[in-house]
Write a protein that holds these residues in place. Structure first.
Motif, PDB file in Angstrom:
ATOM      1  N   ALA A  86     158.761 -11.765 -30.806  1.00 19.45           N
ATOM      2  CA  ALA A  86     159.136 -10.288 -30.256  1.00 19.45           C
ATOM      3  C   ALA A  86     157.996  -9.703 -29.624  1.00 19.45           C
ATOM      4  O   ALA A  86     158.319  -8.900 -28.390  1.00 19.45           O
ATOM      5  N   PRO A  87     156.753  -9.872 -29.894  1.00 25.74           N
ATOM      6  CA  PRO A  87     155.799  -9.168 -28.730  1.00 25.74           C
ATOM      7  C   PRO A  87     155.490 -10.114 -27.381  1.00 25.74           C
ATOM      8  O   PRO A  87     155.480  -9.435 -26.439  1.00 25.74           O
ATOM      9  N   ILE A  88     155.932 -11.278 -27.320  1.00 23.31           N
ATOM     10  CA  ILE A  88     155.980 -11.889 -26.202  1.00 23.31           C
ATOM     11  C   ILE A  88     157.250 -11.234 -25.215  1.00 23.31           C
ATOM     12  O   ILE A  88     157.044 -11.169 -24.199  1.00 23.31           O
ATOM     13  N   VAL A  89     158.242 -11.153 -26.036  1.00 23.63           N
ATOM     14  CA  VAL A  89     159.544 -10.487 -25.150  1.00 23.63           C
ATOM     15  C   VAL A  89     159.107  -8.856 -24.820  1.00 23.63           C
ATOM     16  O   VAL A  89     159.625  -8.607 -23.879  1.00 23.63           O
ATOM     17  N   ALA A  90     158.526  -8.264 -25.774  1.00 24.56           N
ATOM     18  CA  ALA A  90     158.236  -6.918 -25.200  1.00 24.56           C
ATOM     19  C   ALA A  90     157.168  -6.859 -24.034  1.00 24.56           C
ATOM     20  O   ALA A  90     157.555  -5.863 -23.178  1.00 24.56           O
ATOM     21  N   LYS A  91     156.522  -7.727 -23.961  1.00 25.68           N
ATOM     22  CA  LYS A  91     155.556  -7.963 -22.724  1.00 25.68           C
ATOM     23  C   LYS A  91     156.134  -8.040 -21.733  1.00 25.68           C
ATOM     24  O   LYS A  91     156.055  -7.689 -20.457  1.00 25.68           O
ATOM     25  N   MET A  92     157.377  -9.031 -21.592  1.00 22.74           N
ATOM     26  CA  MET A  92     157.965  -9.286 -20.399  1.00 22.74           C
ATOM     27  C   MET A  92     159.333  -8.601 -19.888  1.00 22.74           C
ATOM     28  O   MET A  92     159.620  -8.485 -19.008  1.00 22.74           O
ATOM     29  N   ASN A  93     159.843  -7.805 -21.127  1.00 24.91           N
ATOM     30  CA  ASN A  93     161.008  -6.921 -20.778  1.00 24.91           C
ATOM     31  C   ASN A  93     160.708  -5.423 -21.261  1.00 24.91           C
ATOM     32  O   ASN A  93     160.619  -5.308 -22.640  1.00 24.91           O
ATOM     33  N   ASN A  94     160.595  -4.740 -20.260  1.00 22.31           N
ATOM     34  CA  ASN A  94     160.335  -3.184 -20.765  1.00 22.31           C
ATOM     35  C   ASN A  94     161.752  -2.243 -21.262  1.00 22.31           C
ATOM     36  O   ASN A  94     161.386  -1.357 -21.635  1.00 22.31           O
ATOM     37  N   LYS A  95     162.776  -3.026 -21.463  1.00 24.58           N
ATOM     38  CA  LYS A  95     163.981  -2.673 -22.177  1.00 24.58           C
ATOM     39  C   LYS A  95     163.839  -2.538 -23.515  1.00 24.58           C
ATOM     40  O   LYS A  95     164.488  -1.920 -24.334  1.00 24.58           O
ATOM     41  N   VAL A  96     162.704  -3.479 -24.152  1.00 28.15           N
ATOM     42  CA  VAL A  96     162.462  -3.459 -25.735  1.00 28.15           C
ATOM     43  C   VAL A  96     161.633  -1.923 -25.855  1.00 28.15           C
ATOM     44  O   VAL A  96     160.450  -1.719 -25.345  1.00 28.15           O
ATOM     45  N   LYS A  97     162.099  -1.150 -26.614  1.00 26.94           N
ATOM     46  CA  LYS A  97     161.594   0.056 -27.269  1.00 26.94           C
ATOM     47  C   LYS A  97     160.813   0.192 -28.462  1.00 26.94           C
ATOM     48  O   LYS A  97     160.050   1.184 -28.657  1.00 26.94           O
ATOM     49  N   PHE A  98     160.944  -0.743 -29.355  1.00 25.90           N
ATOM     50  CA  PHE A  98     160.276  -0.762 -30.514  1.00 25.90           C
ATOM     51  C   PHE A  98     160.438  -2.322 -31.217  1.00 25.90           C
ATOM     52  O   PHE A  98     161.151  -2.950 -30.831  1.00 25.90           O
ATOM     53  N   TYR A 197     149.297 -10.933 -26.775  1.00 25.56           N
ATOM     54  CA  TYR A 197     150.543 -10.381 -26.549  1.00 25.56           C
ATOM     55  C   TYR A 197     150.340  -8.852 -27.338  1.00 25.56           C
ATOM     56  O   TYR A 197     150.709  -7.779 -26.760  1.00 25.56           O
ATOM     57  N   LEU A 198     149.903  -9.084 -28.575  1.00 27.96           N
ATOM     58  CA  LEU A 198     149.917  -7.553 -29.394  1.00 27.96           C
ATOM     59  C   LEU A 198     149.010  -6.541 -28.598  1.00 27.96           C
ATOM     60  O   LEU A 198     149.320  -5.349 -28.735  1.00 27.96           O
ATOM     61  N   SER A 199     147.956  -7.260 -28.090  1.00 25.58           N
ATOM     62  CA  SER A 199     146.995  -6.328 -27.485  1.00 25.58           C
ATOM     63  C   SER A 199     147.565  -5.477 -26.306  1.00 25.58           C
ATOM     64  O   SER A 199     146.641  -4.653 -25.598  1.00 25.58           O
ATOM     65  N   THR A 200     148.453  -5.814 -26.011  1.00 27.35           N
ATOM     66  CA  THR A 200     149.154  -5.277 -24.670  1.00 27.35           C
ATOM     67  C   THR A 200     150.313  -4.031 -25.106  1.00 27.35           C
ATOM     68  O   THR A 200     150.969  -3.501 -24.247  1.00 27.35           O
ATOM     69  N   ILE A 201     150.703  -4.344 -26.430  1.00 32.60           N
ATOM     70  CA  ILE A 201     151.838  -3.559 -26.858  1.00 32.60           C
ATOM     71  C   ILE A 201     151.649  -2.106 -27.049  1.00 32.60           C
ATOM     72  O   ILE A 201     150.918  -1.818 -27.979  1.00 32.60           O
ATOM     73  N   GLU A 220     144.832 -10.473 -44.107  1.00 31.07           N
ATOM     74  CA  GLU A 220     144.152 -11.090 -42.548  1.00 31.07           C
ATOM     75  C   GLU A 220     145.037 -10.940 -41.475  1.00 31.07           C
ATOM     76  O   GLU A 220     144.612 -10.330 -40.618  1.00 31.07           O
ATOM     77  N   ASN A 221     146.452 -11.112 -41.791  1.00 31.40           N
ATOM     78  CA  ASN A 221     147.210 -10.768 -40.655  1.00 31.40           C
ATOM     79  C   ASN A 221     147.563  -9.473 -40.477  1.00 31.40           C
ATOM     80  O   ASN A 221     147.594  -9.035 -39.065  1.00 31.40           O
ATOM     81  N   LEU A 222     147.935  -8.781 -41.300  1.00 32.67           N
ATOM     82  CA  LEU A 222     148.295  -7.288 -41.171  1.00 32.67           C
ATOM     83  C   LEU A 222     146.732  -6.492 -40.511  1.00 32.67           C
ATOM     84  O   LEU A 222     146.993  -5.689 -39.556  1.00 32.67           O
ATOM     85  N   GLU A 223     145.648  -6.773 -40.843  1.00 31.79           N
ATOM     86  CA  GLU A 223     144.499  -6.311 -40.207  1.00 31.79           C
ATOM     87  C   GLU A 223     144.287  -6.815 -38.795  1.00 31.79           C
ATOM     88  O   GLU A 223     143.894  -5.867 -38.109  1.00 31.79           O
ATOM     89  N   ALA A 224     144.486  -8.070 -38.683  1.00 32.21           N
ATOM     90  CA  ALA A 224     144.595  -8.578 -37.253  1.00 32.21           C
ATOM     91  C   ALA A 224     145.419  -7.682 -36.123  1.00 32.21           C
ATOM     92  O   ALA A 224     145.237  -7.465 -35.143  1.00 32.21           O
ATOM     93  N   ILE A 225     146.704  -7.583 -36.574  1.00 37.03           N
ATOM     94  CA  ILE A 225     147.764  -6.963 -36.011  1.00 37.03           C
ATOM     95  C   ILE A 225     147.400  -5.384 -35.709  1.00 37.03           C
ATOM     96  O   ILE A 225     147.468  -5.054 -34.650  1.00 37.03           O
ATOM     97  N   GLN A 226     146.765  -4.988 -36.674  1.00 36.66           N
ATOM     98  CA  GLN A 226     146.263  -3.658 -36.660  1.00 36.66           C
ATOM     99  C   GLN A 226     145.252  -3.494 -35.410  1.00 36.66           C
ATOM    100  O   GLN A 226     145.110  -2.429 -34.546  1.00 36.66           O
ATOM    101  N   GLN A 227     144.018  -4.388 -35.721  1.00 33.83           N
ATOM    102  CA  GLN A 227     143.246  -4.469 -34.539  1.00 33.83           C
ATOM    103  C   GLN A 227     143.800  -4.617 -33.030  1.00 33.83           C
ATOM    104  O   GLN A 227     143.248  -4.161 -32.101  1.00 33.83           O
ATOM    105  N   SER A 228     144.525  -5.391 -32.817  1.00 26.96           N
ATOM    106  CA  SER A 228     145.170  -5.658 -31.561  1.00 26.96           C
ATOM    107  C   SER A 228     145.989  -4.605 -31.256  1.00 26.96           C
ATOM    108  O   SER A 228     145.602  -4.209 -29.932  1.00 26.96           O
ATOM    109  N   LEU A 229     146.757  -3.705 -32.099  1.00 27.84           N
ATOM    110  CA  LEU A 229     147.529  -2.621 -31.382  1.00 27.84           C
ATOM    111  C   LEU A 229     146.478  -1.477 -31.285  1.00 27.84           C
ATOM    112  O   LEU A 229     146.770  -0.864 -30.130  1.00 27.84           O
ATOM    113  N   LYS A 231     143.459  -1.816 -30.003  1.00 30.08           N
ATOM    114  CA  LYS A 231     143.002  -2.490 -28.846  1.00 30.08           C
ATOM    115  C   LYS A 231     143.869  -1.982 -27.838  1.00 30.08           C
ATOM    116  O   LYS A 231     143.308  -1.782 -26.583  1.00 30.08           O
ATOM    117  N   ALA A 232     145.311  -2.279 -27.728  1.00 29.93           N
ATOM    118  CA  ALA A 232     146.189  -1.672 -26.817  1.00 29.93           C
ATOM    119  C   ALA A 232     146.203  -0.269 -26.774  1.00 29.93           C
ATOM    120  O   ALA A 232     146.983   0.156 -25.668  1.00 29.93           O
TER     121      ALA A 232
END
Length: 284
Positions: A86-98, A197-201, A220-229, A231-232
């Motif tokens: 999903a984050p890969i797609v969101a980075k490549m396609n600006n039609k993704v809104k959430f 990818y997450l750090s660009t969303i 661990e994974n929710l904390e990492a997602i939070q840190q990446s977002l 950072k974005a």
């Protein structure tokens, strides 16, 4: 969907979680588009060298399909590997809104697999000694794959595995490990860092995980997602650990793999309500 070929219902272990989500969402006024993965159902066969990146192009095409029909508020729900896609797609396609990320990796995949193998083995009753030995072997295999720069990968992988692990693994385990790790999909997967990818969303993101998930451990994974977002510079995201749920978002006792098929529930009502309520608020 998560790893492996699954149909549009993400059918596995006798359950159809995506069908349940779609039905619940429809009752809340949220439409869904579900597609069969490459190589199953009504989709094309795909290729042996397909990777997560290829699957992302399929989902981006589905987004374009909806946009061409006039839909504007298009989001993606990704479960497990789908939460990488999903984050890969969101980075490549600006039609993704959430994005809604269900048990999505936030840490580097190599680190995730080390932890997943340890926790899965522990739940299956392995001793700490055996777990430690398996950890060393897995790390050695992952290091070989990540650093490989030759031109005859499959041949060199077999040689490496035989020289290093013959006698430490059964013949069946050795064959199975080679079969899994020789695939292009696994080579891409083990090198993947979700942060890229997450750090660009910057679009709204909901990340959910079950507290009993051993495949993608919640903390661990929710904390990492939070840190990446963070950072974005993302101003609209929510991460939540759902107590008592496993990797499939079922209400579980231990979260062990063996429970998946035995649990009658397909997906917890609190996971369904959490996603639908969050999406509904985006419209206001």
């Amino acid at each position: 969907t998560g790893s492996g070929r699954q149909n549009r219902d993400e059918e596995l272990f006798g359950h159809k979680p995506f069908a349940v989500i779609a039905d619940y969402f429809a009752k809340k006024g949220i439409a869904t588009l579900r597609i069969d993965d490459r190589g199953i159902g009504g989709s094309s066969q795909g290729k042996d060298d397909d990777t997560t990146a290829n699957f992302a192009t399929d989902i981006s095409t589905a987004v374009d399909f909806l946009a061409a029909k006039g839909y504007l508020n298009i989001g993606l729900i990704g479960h497990s590997e789908g939460g990488m896609i999903a984050p890969i797609v969101a980075k490549m396609n600006n039609k993704v809104k959430f994005l809604v990320l269900m048990a999505a990796p936030g840490t580097k995949i190599e680190e995730l697999l080390i932890q997943q193998n340890y926790l899965g083995g522990k739940l299956a009753g392995m001793t700490e000694k055996d777990l430690a030995e398996a950890n060393v072997m897995n790390k050695k295999i992952y290091d070989f794959i990540k650093s490989y720069s030759g031109t005859t990968y499959e041949e060199d992988l077999k040689k490496f595995m035989t020289e290093n692990f013959q006698g430490k693994m059964s013949k069946e385990e050795l064959t199975q490990t080679i079969s899994q790790t020789k695939k292009n999909w696994f080579r891409y997967f083990i090198k993947f860092n979700p942060d890229e990818y997450l750090s660009t969303i910057k679009i709204p993101v909901l990340a959910l995980n079950g507290s009993l998930d051993f495949q993608v451990p919640a903390k661990e994974n929710l904390e990492a997602i939070q840190q990446s977002l963070t950072k974005a510079g993302n101003k609209n995201f929510k991460t939540e650990e759902l107590t008592g749920l496993n990797h499939l978002f079922q209400e579980a006792k231990t979260g062990a793999f063996a429970e998946y098929a035995d649990i009658e529930q397909t997906i917890s009502p609190k996971a369904l309500a959490g996603m639908a309520d969050w999406i509904a608020k985006l419209k206001k």
